[in-house]
Design an enzyme around this catalytic site. Structure first.
Site, PDB file in Angstrom:
ATOM      1  N   ASN A  62      -0.599  -4.566  -3.335  1.00 14.91           N
ATOM      2  CA  ASN A  62      -1.771  -3.703  -3.221  1.00 14.91           C
ATOM      3  C   ASN A  62      -1.383  -2.241  -3.410  1.00 14.91           C
ATOM      4  OD1 ASN A  62      -2.153  -6.172  -1.187  1.00 14.91           O
ATOM      5  ND2 ASN A  62      -4.148  -5.659  -2.083  1.00 14.91           N
TER       6      ASN A  62
ATOM      7  N   HIS B  21      -7.515  -6.194   0.368  1.00 21.77           N
ATOM      8  CA  HIS B  21      -6.375  -5.278   0.471  1.00 21.77           C
ATOM      9  C   HIS B  21      -5.213  -5.828   1.297  1.00 21.77           C
ATOM     10  CE1 HIS B  21      -4.420  -1.428   0.032  1.00 21.77           C
ATOM     11  NE2 HIS B  21      -4.277  -1.314   1.347  1.00 21.77           N
TER      12      HIS B  21
ATOM     13  N   SER C  54       0.832  -1.206   0.000  1.00 22.86           N
ATOM     14  CA  SER C  54       0.000   0.000   0.000  1.00 22.86           C
ATOM     15  C   SER C  54       0.872   1.264   0.000  1.00 22.86           C
ATOM     16  CB  SER C  54      -0.974  -0.060   1.178  1.00 22.86           C
ATOM     17  OG  SER C  54      -2.012   0.865   1.034  1.00 22.86           O
TER      18      SER C  54
END
Length: 270
Positions: A121, A242, A97
């Protein structure tokens, strides 16, 4: 893993990390609101053959924050300081992320210090609606109006594995320093396009992984990133969202092992 705290060689600020294993170095960068422990499943397995170093991002865990208003390049500079302090370059880096954004930025800005880059992700060139939504969430977090349930509901399903991972993540989100979280999230909200037009400069082995149920870090984004990199590969993990490294830990570790077994740029040329 026991957390260690050192001072950065350039800024003198404290940074924290968890380390285990011996061998070629692998750096692991978590996402906004998380901490280095989020990588425990991968660190445990990879440490049998690698020196695994999981970092606490600035303002998270035991790491001092970067100044309020810092943008993605400031986090990339922080990582450069960390790697120089640890004296470990060139290094393989995997980021999730926000950590994925930092990893990509570092691979582009410091190719000589990057052996391999893996993005889990990762976000890439959000559309206008998605960008407006994440910028609005960043503003809410800066104003102290952020809530936990909205991201948790988006990140996890109802399986036993998801529920267990959700409980871990909820605990980390509750522990994170609010100002450090706000600074990192604001950089995350604005960072998806910062290095987007330079992905073709990435020369190292590149892996992009996401879950098919992740609405914000989509398979299309992973494929678009990988398509721009000469040695790029995209993987979509079916049935996950996620937090794939926690909900599909064995699959993620297997893909990371394959990535780590790929030759570095120097090895490929020899």
């Amino acid at each position: 893993m026991t957390s260690t705290i050192l001072q950065l060689s350039e800024t003198g600020q404290a940074f924290a990390f968890r380390e285990r294993g011996q061998g070629a170095p692998v750096l692991l960068l978590h996402g906004v609101g998380m901490q280095s422990a989020a990588w425990d499943p991968q660190a445990e397995e990879l440490s049998h053959t690698y020196r695994v170093i999981a970092l606490d991002l600035p303002g998270h865990g035991g790491s001092a924050p970067v100044p309020a208003g810092s943008e993605l390049p400031d986090f990339v500079s922080w990582l450069h300081d960390v790697i120089r302090t640890l004296k470990i370059g060139p290094v393989s880096i995997a980021g999730h992320s926000m950590g994925a954004l930092i990893t990509a930025g570092f691979a582009i800005s410091h190719p000589e210090m990057t052996a391999r880059a893996a993005l889990l992700n990762g976000v890439f060139c959000r559309d206008a609606a998605a960008r407006a939504g994440v910028v609005a969430r960043a503003a809410d977090i800066r104003a102290g109006k952020g809530d936990l349930e909205t991201p948790l509901a988006r990140w996890f399903g109802d399986s036993a594995t998801d529920i267990s991972a959700r409980n871990l993540v909820a605990g980390w989100l509750r522990e994170v320093d609010p100002s450090g979280y706000a600074t990192a999230y604001s950089a995350f909200a604005r960072g998806d396009a910062t290095y987007a037009d330079r992905f073709s400069e990435i020369a190292c082995s590149f892996l992009a992984i996401t879950g098919d149920g992740d609405p914000n870090s989509t398979p299309a984004m992973s494929q678009a990133m990988a398509a721009q990199v000469q040695d790029g590969r995209a993987v979509t993990i079916t049935g996950h969202r996620h937090m794939v490294n926690l909900t599909a830990p064995d699959l993620v570790t297997s893909h990371l092992r394959d990535w780590l077994n790929s030759p570095t740029q120097l090895e490929a040329l020899s």
